[in-house]
Design a protein around this motif. Sequence first.
Motif: not given
Length: 479
Positions: A274-275, A277-279, A281-282
């Motif tokens: 999840k982390l 995936f967020c990275v 996206l950023i």
Amino acid sequence: MAINKKISIAIALLLLTALFTFFNWLRLEYLSLFPISLLFIYLAIFQTEKFFLFIAFLTPLSVNIEEYVDGFGLYLPTEPLLFGFMLWFLFLQLKKPFLDPHIWRHPIIITVLAYLTWMLITSITSSDPIVSFKFLLSKLWFIVPVLIFGTYFFKNHENRVRFLWYFIAACSLVVCYTIVHHSKYGFGEEEGHWVMWPFFKDHTIYGAIIALCLPISLALLKQKGRPALSKAILIIINLVLIIGLIFSYTRAAWLSIICAAFVGALVYFKVSFKLLFCVALIAFGTLYAQWDKIQMVLAKNTHEHTTEAFDEKIQSAANVTTDASNLERINRWDCAYQMFKKKPLLGFGPGTYAFEYAAFQDPENLTIISTNFGDMGNAHSEYLGSLSESGLIGMLLFMSIVAAVFYSSIRLYHRYDKNNDVKILVMGIIVSLASYFIHAFLNNYLDTDKAAIPIWAMCAMVVTMTNNLSASDQSTERG
């Protein structure tokens, strides 16, 4: 009875050897293949399991007869053997089913079958159905015997280890041959593009397969209880593979193995996806917002790999201004995208890119190594190749296979509590597959035996290990 059987086998081998020698003496080379074919048929029928494993050894040593016969590509001896195996296994399965029915529920098998079904549909609608159906058939003789029936042979952990052993051992022999051959030219970079012939077409696939072998070889070395002689051999093999990778002068292979090692580290330290995936996206958001500035920086990079220094080669990998190799790759990618735009749903048909991309070349993208006839090969990307040949659905299905492979293998790795031999092997498989599927953004080799056989074999291993572990968990619960 056992002695009589051994005597009969010995006499049969002597007769086949005599026939082979006799035909060669008469200079009837094609007829000399007849006794070899009979030997292979005998082994395939009566020593099926051992011969299946022996294919792993034959794969790096195979030769594409396209180099000798224009217009006809076939890897010998692996592809005819796999085609025969496919027919033999299908016959046995229809006669008396022996495959574990649980494999049909596995994500890897489901996504591969969906992908093949879509390939069948797009072969029917293809711009050249004959080419597409031939391409689909070649996919089947890799996938059916190695992935589907491989799930039966790889139930035994020793068979998995032997298969990988045979493959990396044969690959190291090819690397040794290449290093010796290359040394005659002072390890020059230009010569490094072809010295692996006839076993590999060029340095790009040669580097990709070495990068695929290294994680497996290291995983086998790390396994516990291995005899001292076995460890010594593996140390030598690893050194040979590393030297081979360095002198392959393949930037994509270097980058892929570094990125794959990073993937392995993320899995090992259980970094939250999840982390990640967020990275991601950023990162993609930043890339999109700063794309104009990035293009300006890339345009100023005119660094070409004129020396053998590693740092200069990495810098040249981002040169999209003057480096002909990079520019030609962009040309192929653009052609694939333009083909997709014309036929977004069904594509032009499996295997047709090489015959269609010429008409989609933008004159501004042409390089000194481009040809107006478009006879230089594939899309230089597994993903974009699927996009142009099978449309958006084809690319998404291929990506679903990749997702299923890593979802299943990473989940399998974390299901093992102890760091045993099987868990170590799973990590080797994860890093090995990561090296190829990262490399697949820049090249595509799944239509060759060198890449298809080890990759589908490792996928089959993940399927069987998952099913074995599930069966073990269920028996424990019942107990």
